[in-house]
Design a protein around this motif. Structure first.
Motif, short mmCIF file in Angstrom:
data_model
loop_
_atom_site.label_atom_id
_atom_site.label_comp_id
_atom_site.label_asym_id
_atom_site.label_seq_id
_atom_site.Cartn_x
_atom_site.Cartn_y
_atom_site.Cartn_z
N PRO A 370 0.81 -1.23 0.00
CA PRO A 370 0.00 0.00 0.00
C PRO A 370 0.84 1.27 0.00
N GLY A 371 1.85 1.33 0.85
CA GLY A 371 2.69 2.51 0.89
C GLY A 371 3.51 2.68 -0.38
N ILE A 372 3.96 1.58 -0.96
CA ILE A 372 4.73 1.65 -2.20
C ILE A 372 3.87 2.18 -3.34
N VAL A 373 2.64 1.66 -3.43
CA VAL A 373 1.73 2.12 -4.48
C VAL A 373 1.40 3.60 -4.29
N ALA A 374 1.19 3.99 -3.05
CA ALA A 374 0.92 5.41 -2.79
C ALA A 374 2.08 6.28 -3.23
N GLY A 375 3.31 5.84 -2.96
CA GLY A 375 4.48 6.58 -3.40
C GLY A 375 4.58 6.66 -4.91
N VAL A 376 4.26 5.57 -5.59
CA VAL A 376 4.32 5.56 -7.06
C VAL A 376 3.28 6.50 -7.64
N MET A 377 2.06 6.46 -7.08
CA MET A 377 1.01 7.35 -7.58
C MET A 377 1.37 8.82 -7.34
N LEU A 378 1.95 9.10 -6.18
CA LEU A 378 2.40 10.46 -5.91
C LEU A 378 3.47 10.88 -6.90
N ALA A 379 4.38 9.97 -7.21
CA ALA A 379 5.44 10.27 -8.16
C ALA A 379 4.88 10.50 -9.56
N VAL A 380 3.88 9.69 -9.96
CA VAL A 380 3.27 9.86 -11.29
C VAL A 380 2.58 11.22 -11.38
N SER A 381 1.84 11.58 -10.33
CA SER A 381 1.17 12.87 -10.32
C SER A 381 2.18 14.02 -10.41
N ARG A 382 3.29 13.85 -9.70
CA ARG A 382 4.34 14.88 -9.74
C ARG A 382 4.95 14.98 -11.13
N ALA A 383 5.18 13.84 -11.76
CA ALA A 383 5.79 13.84 -13.09
C ALA A 383 4.85 14.42 -14.14
N ILE A 384 3.58 14.09 -14.06
CA ILE A 384 2.61 14.58 -15.04
C ILE A 384 2.49 16.10 -14.96
N GLY A 385 2.61 16.65 -13.76
CA GLY A 385 2.48 18.09 -13.60
C GLY A 385 3.76 18.87 -13.77
N GLU A 386 4.86 18.22 -14.07
CA GLU A 386 6.14 18.90 -14.21
C GLU A 386 6.17 19.76 -15.48
N THR A 387 6.78 20.93 -15.37
CA THR A 387 6.79 21.87 -16.49
C THR A 387 8.21 22.23 -16.94
N MET A 388 9.07 22.66 -16.02
CA MET A 388 10.35 23.24 -16.40
C MET A 388 11.23 22.27 -17.17
N ILE A 389 11.29 21.03 -16.74
CA ILE A 389 12.14 20.06 -17.43
C ILE A 389 11.66 19.86 -18.86
N VAL A 390 10.33 19.80 -19.03
CA VAL A 390 9.77 19.61 -20.37
C VAL A 390 10.05 20.83 -21.23
N VAL A 391 9.87 22.01 -20.66
CA VAL A 391 10.10 23.25 -21.42
C VAL A 391 11.53 23.31 -21.92
N MET A 392 12.50 22.90 -21.09
CA MET A 392 13.90 23.08 -21.43
C MET A 392 14.52 21.90 -22.16
N ALA A 393 13.90 20.73 -22.10
CA ALA A 393 14.57 19.56 -22.67
C ALA A 393 13.75 18.76 -23.66
N ALA A 394 12.42 18.87 -23.64
CA ALA A 394 11.61 17.99 -24.49
C ALA A 394 11.20 18.62 -25.80
N GLY A 395 11.13 19.95 -25.87
CA GLY A 395 10.73 20.60 -27.11
C GLY A 395 9.28 21.03 -27.08
N ALA A 396 8.85 21.67 -28.16
CA ALA A 396 7.50 22.22 -28.24
C ALA A 396 6.65 21.57 -29.32
N THR A 397 7.14 20.51 -29.94
CA THR A 397 6.44 19.89 -31.05
C THR A 397 5.46 18.85 -30.53
N ALA A 398 4.17 19.01 -30.89
CA ALA A 398 3.16 18.02 -30.53
C ALA A 398 3.23 16.88 -31.53
#
Length: 463
Positions: A370-398
């Motif tokens: 249970p705690g491991i899954v909670a940590g993974v879900m928290l990490a996924v939510s954090r990753a989905i909402g991340e902006t700066m890394i994507v802006v600087m490294a992933a590009g703007a092309t859809a």
């Protein structure tokens, strides 16, 4: 005169009321004990009762006055004959008014707009008048509230009960802030999303495969086919929920297992804080690291193995660095969950002849799931909402592609792009940012629900 002076006066009155009430309570206590009785509440509760009655009404009025007085001051100045020559609206008018107010309040020594000189005296008069009203009203409310409470002090007065009720009300109000904030965010997203879907079909937005809004185009010629958000959803999932998790989950889980089961106390004492430092690094630093270090290495590696489309901005670069960033989320939650497994379960497994690794795989990990899954879900939510890394490294092309060496964009990047441009807030390109934010909100909410369901299921299985 500073607009915060009424609040400072309210706090000063509260301190005076606290000292006066405490002195009176001690005198009442002395008299009551001489008569063979005692106070219902300690003197400190009497002091806090009077202080709350003094500070709370006065502070609420002072805060409200600070919010509404600028509008009243501006209205008074605009009614002055000197304001008749101002432009009807626009940036120039606002600049003249702001400069005149700064000159009147002493924030500026000299102005740059000739028109502001005539408005200095009206602003100074209005500021003095409304500041005086705020100070007098705050003093009146503070003295009235404090006097009312002070006169109620008696040996049998239930000051403790009343103070505790006030504290409970404050705690309830504090707990409602998060709930009301969430409802406010949701309401604003729903309103702006509804405006967007009046222009663009929800079907085109949710299932379209081409993303190319133009904030400078004529809104009347908007084509729904340019607002297909599927490439954005795919980029968000591919970078944040696939690549980043492939990095974060194994490394985070193995780190937690090592720190809880194999590391010596001294080694754990040093390694755990060092690992959790990653969570405190600003995301813009990760973005620089991804753009200047990781992305060129990945591009050169792609060319080396024959992938000609490998770019200096790639989904793989952003995903790898994002995975490193969220390792502490997985590791810390897994560490706490594994450490919380009862020692009897470990001892029982070892007593049955299982090795340490078998105990970890068959007993500890399932019990801590249970705690491991909670940590993974928290990490996924954090990753989905991340902006700066994507802006600087992933590009703007859809792009709809499974090639991690190509440029790709996410929902958060496009929200930033749409809201920081020059387009109007009535344009569908700008409104699309709110629709994207609504989708992101719902996805994060769904992940939290999944985490709660999984945690509840396995907690019942292992309790």
């Amino acid at each position: 005169m500073s607009p915060a002076i009424p609040i400072l006066l309210a706090l000063a009155l509260g301190l005076i009321g606290w000292l006066a009430a405490r002195a009176r309570a001690w005198a009442l206590r002395k008299d009551a004990r001489a008569a063979g009785a005692d106070l219902h509440s300690l003197p400190g509760y009497h002091a806090w009762y009077v202080a709350l009655w003094t500070v709370v009404p006065a502070t609420l009025f002072a805060a409200t006055w600070m919010a509404i007085s600028p509008g009243l001051i501006l209205t008074r100045v605009m009614a002055h004959p000197a304001a008749a020559s101002l432009p009807a609206f626009g940036i120039k008018r606002d600049a003249i008014l702001a400069e005149a107010q700064a000159l009147a309040s002493g924030q500026l020594m000299a102005g740059f707009q000739p028109e502001s000189a005539a408005l200095v005296e009206p602003f100074r008069a209005a500021l003095g008048q409304f500041n005086l009203i705020g100070i007098v009203a705050t003093l009146a409310l503070g003295l009235a509230g404090g006097g009312f409470a002070y006169l109620r002090l008696r040996p049998g007065f239930t000051a403790r009960t009343r103070v505790e009720r006030a504290v409970m009300a404050g705690l309830l109000a504090a707990s409602l802030v998060a709930i009301l904030t969430t409802f406010g965010i949701l309401a604003s997203l729903l309103f702006e999303t509804a405006r967007f879907f009046q222009i663009v079909s929800p079907g085109d937005f949710l299932f379209g495969t081409h993303w190319g809004p133009d904030p400078m185009s004529d809104p009347s010629t908007t084509q729904g086919s340019n607002y297909g958000a599927v490439p954005l959803f795919w980029g968000t999932i591919f970078i944040g929920a696939i690549i980043a998790m492939v990095v974060a989950i194994p490394l985070g889980l193995m780190s937690a297992i090592f720190l809880t089961q194999y590391a010596t106390p001294t080694l754990r004492k040093w390694m755990k804080p060092l690992l959790e430092i990653l969570a405190g690094v600003p995301t813009v630093v990760y973005g620089y690291f991804a753009a200047l270090t990781v992305a060129p290495v990945i591009r050169d590696f792609g060319h080396l193995i024959g992938i000609s489309s490998a770019s200096s901005e790639s989904a793989l670069a952003a995903g790898l660095v994002m995975g490193i960033m969220i390792i502490p989320f997985v590791s810390s939650m897994a560490d706490d969950s594994i450490a919380a497994v009862p020692q009897a379960m470990r001892d029982g497994s070892l007593a049955m002849g299982a090795t340490k690794s078998e105990t970890i795989k068959k007993v500890l990990i399932p019990a801590a799931l249970p705690g491991i899954v909670a940590g993974v879900m928290l990490a996924v939510s954090r990753a989905i909402g991340e902006t700066m890394i994507v802006v600087m490294a992933a590009g703007a092309t859809a792009r709809l592609s499974a090639n991690p060496f190509e440029t790709m964009t996410t929902v958060t990047f496009q929200i930033v792009a749409m809201l920081t441009g020059e387009g109007s807030f009535d344009h569908p390109a700008t409104l699309s940012a709110f629709a994207l934010g609504m989708v992101l909100f719902l996805v994060t909410l769904m992940l939290n629900f999944i985490a709660l369901r999984v945690v509840k299921h396995f907690r019942e299985a292992y309790e």
